[in-house]
Write a protein that holds these residues in place. Sequence first.
Motif, PDB file in Angstrom:
ATOM      1  N   GLN A 219      49.870 -17.766  29.043  1.00 20.59           N
ATOM      2  CA  GLN A 219      49.438 -16.375  29.016  1.00 20.59           C
ATOM      3  C   GLN A 219      47.945 -16.313  29.299  1.00 20.59           C
ATOM      4  O   GLN A 219      47.215 -17.283  29.091  1.00 20.59           O
ATOM      5  N   ALA A 220      47.510 -15.172  29.786  1.00 24.02           N
ATOM      6  CA  ALA A 220      46.090 -14.984  30.077  1.00 24.02           C
ATOM      7  C   ALA A 220      45.715 -13.532  29.847  1.00 24.02           C
ATOM      8  O   ALA A 220      46.521 -12.626  30.077  1.00 24.02           O
ATOM      9  N   SER A 221      44.484 -13.346  29.372  1.00 23.99           N
ATOM     10  CA  SER A 221      43.913 -12.005  29.214  1.00 23.99           C
ATOM     11  C   SER A 221      42.540 -12.008  29.866  1.00 23.99           C
ATOM     12  O   SER A 221      41.720 -12.885  29.595  1.00 23.99           O
ATOM     13  N   LEU A 222      42.292 -11.035  30.726  1.00 26.71           N
ATOM     14  CA  LEU A 222      40.991 -10.853  31.365  1.00 26.71           C
ATOM     15  C   LEU A 222      40.504  -9.454  31.015  1.00 26.71           C
ATOM     16  O   LEU A 222      41.247  -8.478  31.131  1.00 26.71           O
ATOM     17  N   TRP A 223      39.256  -9.366  30.554  1.00 27.05           N
ATOM     18  CA  TRP A 223      38.692  -8.066  30.186  1.00 27.05           C
ATOM     19  C   TRP A 223      37.420  -7.794  30.975  1.00 27.05           C
ATOM     20  O   TRP A 223      36.675  -8.700  31.319  1.00 27.05           O
ATOM     21  N   ALA A 248      49.934  -7.491  34.783  1.00 21.38           N
ATOM     22  CA  ALA A 248      49.744  -6.043  34.803  1.00 21.38           C
ATOM     23  C   ALA A 248      48.302  -5.757  34.437  1.00 21.38           C
ATOM     24  O   ALA A 248      47.632  -6.564  33.789  1.00 21.38           O
ATOM     25  N   VAL A 249      47.818  -4.593  34.855  1.00 18.09           N
ATOM     26  CA  VAL A 249      46.437  -4.206  34.562  1.00 18.09           C
ATOM     27  C   VAL A 249      46.434  -2.782  34.027  1.00 18.09           C
ATOM     28  O   VAL A 249      47.176  -1.916  34.503  1.00 18.09           O
ATOM     29  N   THR A 250      45.635  -2.556  32.992  1.00 14.89           N
ATOM     30  CA  THR A 250      45.545  -1.242  32.383  1.00 14.89           C
ATOM     31  C   THR A 250      44.087  -0.947  32.039  1.00 14.89           C
ATOM     32  O   THR A 250      43.238  -1.846  32.038  1.00 14.89           O
ATOM     33  N   LEU A 251      43.813   0.311  31.714  1.00 17.49           N
ATOM     34  CA  LEU A 251      42.485   0.737  31.258  1.00 17.49           C
ATOM     35  C   LEU A 251      42.659   1.460  29.943  1.00 17.49           C
ATOM     36  O   LEU A 251      43.349   2.479  29.861  1.00 17.49           O
ATOM     37  N   LEU A 257      41.872  -4.248  31.192  1.00 11.23           N
ATOM     38  CA  LEU A 257      42.579  -5.431  30.712  1.00 11.23           C
ATOM     39  C   LEU A 257      43.625  -5.851  31.731  1.00 11.23           C
ATOM     40  O   LEU A 257      44.479  -5.049  32.131  1.00 11.23           O
ATOM     41  N   LEU A 258      43.537  -7.098  32.150  1.00 15.57           N
ATOM     42  CA  LEU A 258      44.544  -7.689  33.018  1.00 15.57           C
ATOM     43  C   LEU A 258      45.267  -8.755  32.210  1.00 15.57           C
ATOM     44  O   LEU A 258      44.635  -9.621  31.601  1.00 15.57           O
TER      45      LEU A 258
END
Length: 296
Positions: A219-223, A248-251, A257-258
């Motif tokens: 898993q990965a989280s990019l901010w 997925a990417v959201t705001l 956050l990706l």
Amino acid sequence: MTAIPHAIPSPGESGHRFDSERRWAASLELGFDARADGHTRLARARHQGPLRVQRPFYPEGGAEACHVYLLHPPGGVVSGDSLNIDVEVSAGARALLTTPAANKLYRADSHAVTWEQNTRLRVEDDAILEWLPQETIAFDGSRGRQTTTIELSDQARCLGWEVLALGRPASDLPFASGCLEQRFHLTRAGRPLWLERQPLEPEHPRFGGYWGQGGATVQASLWTVGLDDADDAITALRDGLTASSRWAVTLRNDVLLLRYLGNSRNEAWELCRRAWEILRPRLAGREAREPRIWRT
């Protein structure tokens, strides 16, 4: 922040032991300042135990980002380890931090003693921090907690990621036991924007259920915080990244956050690297310049 059951007990609670006599603490404190000519310098570097930095690099020119490589000579974290990293980027400074290799979280000892990693990132107005460590690999049976705290001033900008691989499937060594907990706390001008707590326990139904981890091993989280046009950035990511149902990417609350959830370290890393290439010009006004250490 909603409490999640079955999280790691605090050190000393039933099932886990944190023996101070067996503890190996390490700390690293870094401070970046901007000079009058726009040059960012590593103004402060204090360490205790096995945490170090190489000398600062300026591959983009003297007035651009200061690149620093964080070194942990043991190469991994074991029961009783306590790693603490504190980074402060003063007003107007630009810093990029990364690591030379993957971080390894080794199996807990016979007493199930936990480890802990605490990272605190502070960024002042008109400063930019890029936090780009290489991936973390959790060995079967590892037990510990990772906490990342990001404190931004009102006009600060920051981009970072965390890539986590569970087990070593290529060696037929899955993450079948143990317990990890990840915590993220991001504030801007003291206001909470992103608070998250995630326990990872292979024996809990959440780990294999499609409503949770879904059996994924990576898993990965990019901010990203501080984009002038977040909608444009999201469109660019959706157009420029490989089509896949694994990300997925959201705001939310001005935080882009990706997320990635899948089974390939290489795929997760490449996704984050490519997203950084797309986002960096929009965040910092300059093209991405990969740290050389990534290719060694």
